[in-house]
Structures are given as C-alpha cells and as structure tokens.
Scaffold this active site. Sequence first.
Site, PDB file in Angstrom:
ATOM      1  NE  ARG A 228      35.845 143.503  -4.204  1.00 57.16           N
ATOM      2  CZ  ARG A 228      35.657 144.363  -5.204  1.00 57.16           C
ATOM      3  NH1 ARG A 228      34.429 144.686  -5.577  1.00 57.16           N
ATOM      4  NH2 ARG A 228      36.672 144.880  -5.862  1.00 57.16           N
ATOM      5  CG  HIS A 276      31.362 142.165  -9.478  1.00 54.65           C
ATOM      6  ND1 HIS A 276      32.208 141.569  -8.572  1.00 54.65           N
ATOM      7  CD2 HIS A 276      31.733 143.469  -9.533  1.00 54.65           C
ATOM      8  CE1 HIS A 276      33.062 142.480  -8.109  1.00 54.65           C
ATOM      9  NE2 HIS A 276      32.788 143.641  -8.684  1.00 54.65           N
TER      10      HIS A 276
HETATM   11  P1  NAP Z   1      37.397 154.422  -1.310  1.00 51.68           P
HETATM   12  O1  NAP Z   1      37.397 155.717  -2.043  1.00 51.68           O
HETATM   13  O2  NAP Z   1      38.676 153.880  -0.790  1.00 51.68           O
HETATM   14  O3  NAP Z   1      36.372 154.587  -0.086  1.00 51.68           O
HETATM   15  C1  NAP Z   1      36.260 153.617   0.896  1.00 51.68           C
HETATM   16  C2  NAP Z   1      35.356 154.152   2.000  1.00 51.68           C
HETATM   17  O4  NAP Z   1      35.146 153.091   2.939  1.00 51.68           O
HETATM   18  C3  NAP Z   1      35.970 155.319   2.764  1.00 51.68           C
HETATM   19  O5  NAP Z   1      35.001 156.285   3.069  1.00 51.68           O
HETATM   20  C4  NAP Z   1      36.481 154.643   4.047  1.00 51.68           C
HETATM   21  O6  NAP Z   1      36.501 155.472   5.198  1.00 51.68           O
HETATM   22  C5  NAP Z   1      35.427 153.583   4.251  1.00 51.68           C
HETATM   23  N1  NAP Z   1      35.938 152.519   5.092  1.00 51.68           N
HETATM   24  C6  NAP Z   1      37.029 151.739   4.917  1.00 51.68           C
HETATM   25  N2  NAP Z   1      37.186 150.894   5.955  1.00 51.68           N
HETATM   26  C7  NAP Z   1      36.180 151.161   6.810  1.00 51.68           C
HETATM   27  C8  NAP Z   1      35.799 150.631   8.060  1.00 51.68           C
HETATM   28  N3  NAP Z   1      36.502 149.670   8.673  1.00 51.68           N
HETATM   29  N4  NAP Z   1      34.695 151.136   8.672  1.00 51.68           N
HETATM   30  C9  NAP Z   1      33.985 152.131   8.079  1.00 51.68           C
HETATM   31  N5  NAP Z   1      34.300 152.673   6.884  1.00 51.68           N
HETATM   32  C10 NAP Z   1      35.388 152.192   6.270  1.00 51.68           C
HETATM   33  O7  NAP Z   1      36.748 153.281  -2.190  1.00 51.68           O
HETATM   34  P2  NAP Z   1      35.739 153.438  -3.410  1.00 51.68           P
HETATM   35  O8  NAP Z   1      36.464 153.788  -4.634  1.00 51.68           O
HETATM   36  O9  NAP Z   1      34.597 154.285  -2.977  1.00 51.68           O
HETATM   37  O10 NAP Z   1      35.250 151.908  -3.576  1.00 51.68           O
HETATM   38  C11 NAP Z   1      34.619 151.234  -2.503  1.00 51.68           C
HETATM   39  C12 NAP Z   1      34.446 149.767  -2.801  1.00 51.68           C
HETATM   40  O11 NAP Z   1      33.408 149.578  -3.755  1.00 51.68           O
HETATM   41  C13 NAP Z   1      35.641 149.077  -3.458  1.00 51.68           C
HETATM   42  O12 NAP Z   1      36.646 148.769  -2.519  1.00 51.68           O
HETATM   43  C14 NAP Z   1      34.985 147.823  -4.004  1.00 51.68           C
HETATM   44  O13 NAP Z   1      34.951 146.815  -3.030  1.00 51.68           O
HETATM   45  C15 NAP Z   1      33.557 148.269  -4.305  1.00 51.68           C
HETATM   46  N6  NAP Z   1      33.303 148.332  -5.757  1.00 51.68           N
HETATM   47  C16 NAP Z   1      32.377 147.488  -6.274  1.00 51.68           C
HETATM   48  C17 NAP Z   1      32.107 147.541  -7.632  1.00 51.68           C
HETATM   49  C18 NAP Z   1      31.048 146.670  -8.227  1.00 51.68           C
HETATM   50  O14 NAP Z   1      30.891 146.637  -9.455  1.00 51.68           O
HETATM   51  N7  NAP Z   1      30.261 145.976  -7.442  1.00 51.68           N
HETATM   52  C19 NAP Z   1      32.777 148.446  -8.457  1.00 51.68           C
HETATM   53  C20 NAP Z   1      33.719 149.281  -7.887  1.00 51.68           C
HETATM   54  C21 NAP Z   1      33.973 149.216  -6.520  1.00 51.68           C
HETATM   55  P3  NAP Z   1      37.450 156.759   5.272  1.00 51.68           P
HETATM   56  O15 NAP Z   1      36.757 157.800   4.409  1.00 51.68           O
HETATM   57  O16 NAP Z   1      37.433 157.119   6.700  1.00 51.68           O
HETATM   58  O17 NAP Z   1      38.784 156.346   4.741  1.00 51.68           O
HETATM   59  C1  GLV Z   2      35.056 146.263  -9.055  1.00 55.02           C
HETATM   60  O1  GLV Z   2      34.484 145.512  -8.331  1.00 55.02           O
HETATM   61  C2  GLV Z   2      36.033 147.190  -8.619  1.00 55.02           C
HETATM   62  O2  GLV Z   2      36.492 147.066  -7.482  1.00 55.02           O
HETATM   63  O3  GLV Z   2      36.387 148.078  -9.422  1.00 55.02           O
END
Ligand code: NAP
Ligand code: GLV
Length: 312
Positions: A228, A276
């Site tokens: 983000r 994005h």
């Molecule tokens: P997820 O499965 O919830 O994984 C989040 C990871 O972040 C976990 O490993 C978590 O640690 C870690 N984390 C959370 N808070 C933290 C902190 N304070 N310090 C260190 N690590 C921390 O999420 P995801 O599905 O992988 O998605 C991640 C993010 O990608 C989304 O929230 C979104 O912002 C972004 N995203 C962007 C796009 C785009 O098009 N640009 C698309 C999709 C997603 P733990 O393993 O210990 O819980």
């Molecule tokens: C996109 O940014 C998502 O969080 O899926």
Amino acid sequence: MDILLAMSGIDHGRWLAALRAALPSARVRSWQPGDDGPADYLLYWMAPAPSLAERPGLKAVFNLGAGVDALLAIMRAHPEAVTHRVPLLRLEDAGMARQMVEYALYCALRYQRRFDAYEEQAREGVWQPLEPHRTEAFTVGVLGAGQLGLPVARALAAQGYPVRLYSRTPRTVPGIETHAGPDALIRFASGARMLLNLLPDTPATRGILSARVFDVMAEGGHVVNLGRGSHVVEADLLRALDSGRLSRAALDVFHQEPLPPDHPFWRHPRIEVTPHVSALSMVEESVAQIAARIARHEAGEPLQGLDPRRGY
Ligand code: NAP
Ligand code: GLV
C-alpha cells in the site's frame, strides 16, 4: 439466497454473470444507492458506505480483494451505518499470488541484470557494458509472508536469489532466511539489494519503508512497493533516490490513487509507476473461492472471518 454485489469502478457485468453461474439458485443483484434490502452475503469493493448498512438476513461480508484496509477504514468512519456483527472475509490468493510472482521476478531480473540502466543508456545512445550484479549476491528482502509474500519469496529463491522474509510472527521456511517483528526490521533490511513490500496496511506497518530502512540497504539498492502507498515515507524515498543511496523504485500503490498528475513520482527519472495492477482480483478465481465458502457455510460449516482488531 440473496447475494448483493457492491463494487465501484469496475465492470460489474462479468462479476454478476460469474456469480449467477457459480450459484445458480441465488438471486444476485448489484447494489444501487438506496438499496437497504435483504441480503445473505454482501460482496464489497470500494463502494460507498451506505452499501455496508445493516440489512436483514446478512451472514457475511466478502472483501473482493486481499487488503481489507479500505473496508476497515470505512467501517471505523461509519460505526452507525455499517455492520460489525457478521464475519468479514477476504480473497486469499485467488489468482493474485501468481501475478505478484510475475511482477517480482520481472523487477528482480530487470534490476539484477541492469536492464533499467541499459534502458537509460539507450535513450542517450550510450554503448557501455556494466558490471552485472551476481544472482547469488543479489539479496532480496520480501516484507510480508502471507498469501502473496510467501509465494513471491519462494519464486525468487527458486531463481537463485538469496531471499529474506519479514513477518509479524516467527516462521520457518526452508531455504529462506526469516525475520519477525519490529526489532528484526533493520537486520532484515541490512545489505539487501532489493526490498519488495507485500505487507497489509495497519497502524504497525504504515511508514515502514523509510530512511531508517533505506539507509541500511546495499548502496544503490532497489525498492518495489506492491503493498500500500501508506507504507512509504515519500520524502525519504525521494531523498534516497536523489542522493544515489537507492538506484530505483518500482511503485504500484500510492498514498493517493489515482496518483495526482502533478505528483513528483510521475516525472522522477528513477521511479517506475504502475497503476495499482500488480495483482488484480480475477473474476473466475475469486467467484469460485467465494461460492465454495458460501456453499460450505450453507451446508453448516462456520465461516472463519478475520479479526478486524488485527487489521489484516
Ligand atoms: P496476508 O496473507 O494477510 O499476509 C500478510 C503478511 O504480512 C503476513 O505474513 C503478516 O505476518 C505480515 N504482517 C502483518 N503485519 C505485520 C507487521 N506489523 N510486521 C511484519 N509483518 C506483518 O496478506 P496477503 O494476501 O499476502 O496480502 C498482503 C497485502 O498485499 C494486502 O494487504 C494488500 O495491501 C497488498 N495487495 C496489493 C495488491 C496490488 O495490486 N498492489 C493486490 C493484492 C494485495 P504474519 O504471517 O506473522 O501474520
Ligand atoms: C488490491 O490491492 C487488493 O488488496 O486486493
């Protein structure tokens, strides 16, 4: 069963058609202003707050993306208008991990093989072979070890890069150096040639990509932000790029989206902007995942909602 689709800025037609095909016995409708009618399931993405109004029969809200930050923000801002009583679910991978892997490999290969520098040289007609970065010395740090960060880290490791992974809670991943918690952040970032961010937006992660981190990376390192915009301290990034401490940043997400036309990132010679798109919510995969969860719930299985207090 009633399914209400509340999303803005995206063509609803394909989502409605896919939902009707996956859940043929359900009545599926698109939310319109003033619709506070019954729904069993609300599928939400970036729609106005009134779409989240309390409504009869509601069993769950599905966030049509991985990040729930916008939904949680709207819930915080409208405690009177939105439902806090039903499970909140989000897309888990649903075709996004593969896209993130592609973006990450593209950046790693581009920067490690110095195609970014050759692109610059070509614009000036400069024929100048450069010292390559060795794969085995091109350390990549991936922030976030979840549905998206972990597959990205594994793909980079499979490519031969030394990979570090940063998460909130400790974990062990074969072949990957792992770090957890705020006290480990500087050790995680120290000497990294490329940092790639896939953290969720929470109070604990905002501003995590700052001078503190840039200053300990390898001289001339690269930053790739796919999490983000709130994760980046923009002034620190500009300073690090302008001073040469960092070579380049690839940014897919921004504090304000769309990125305003007069924002310095657009014209910065060492910043690459994508709108994005590093991982889009894929209609078929997303609908299949949601339909399967609904079917299991209708058959009596409880829904595993996320904890809004954790923030992701
Ligand atoms: P997820 O499965 O919830 O994984 C989040 C990871 O972040 C976990 O490993 C978590 O640690 C870690 N984390 C959370 N808070 C933290 C902190 N304070 N310090 C260190 N690590 C921390 O999420 P995801 O599905 O992988 O998605 C991640 C993010 O990608 C989304 O929230 C979104 O912002 C972004 N995203 C962007 C796009 C785009 O098009 N640009 C698309 C999709 C997603 P733990 O393993 O210990 O819980
Ligand atoms: C996109 O940014 C998502 O969080 O899926």
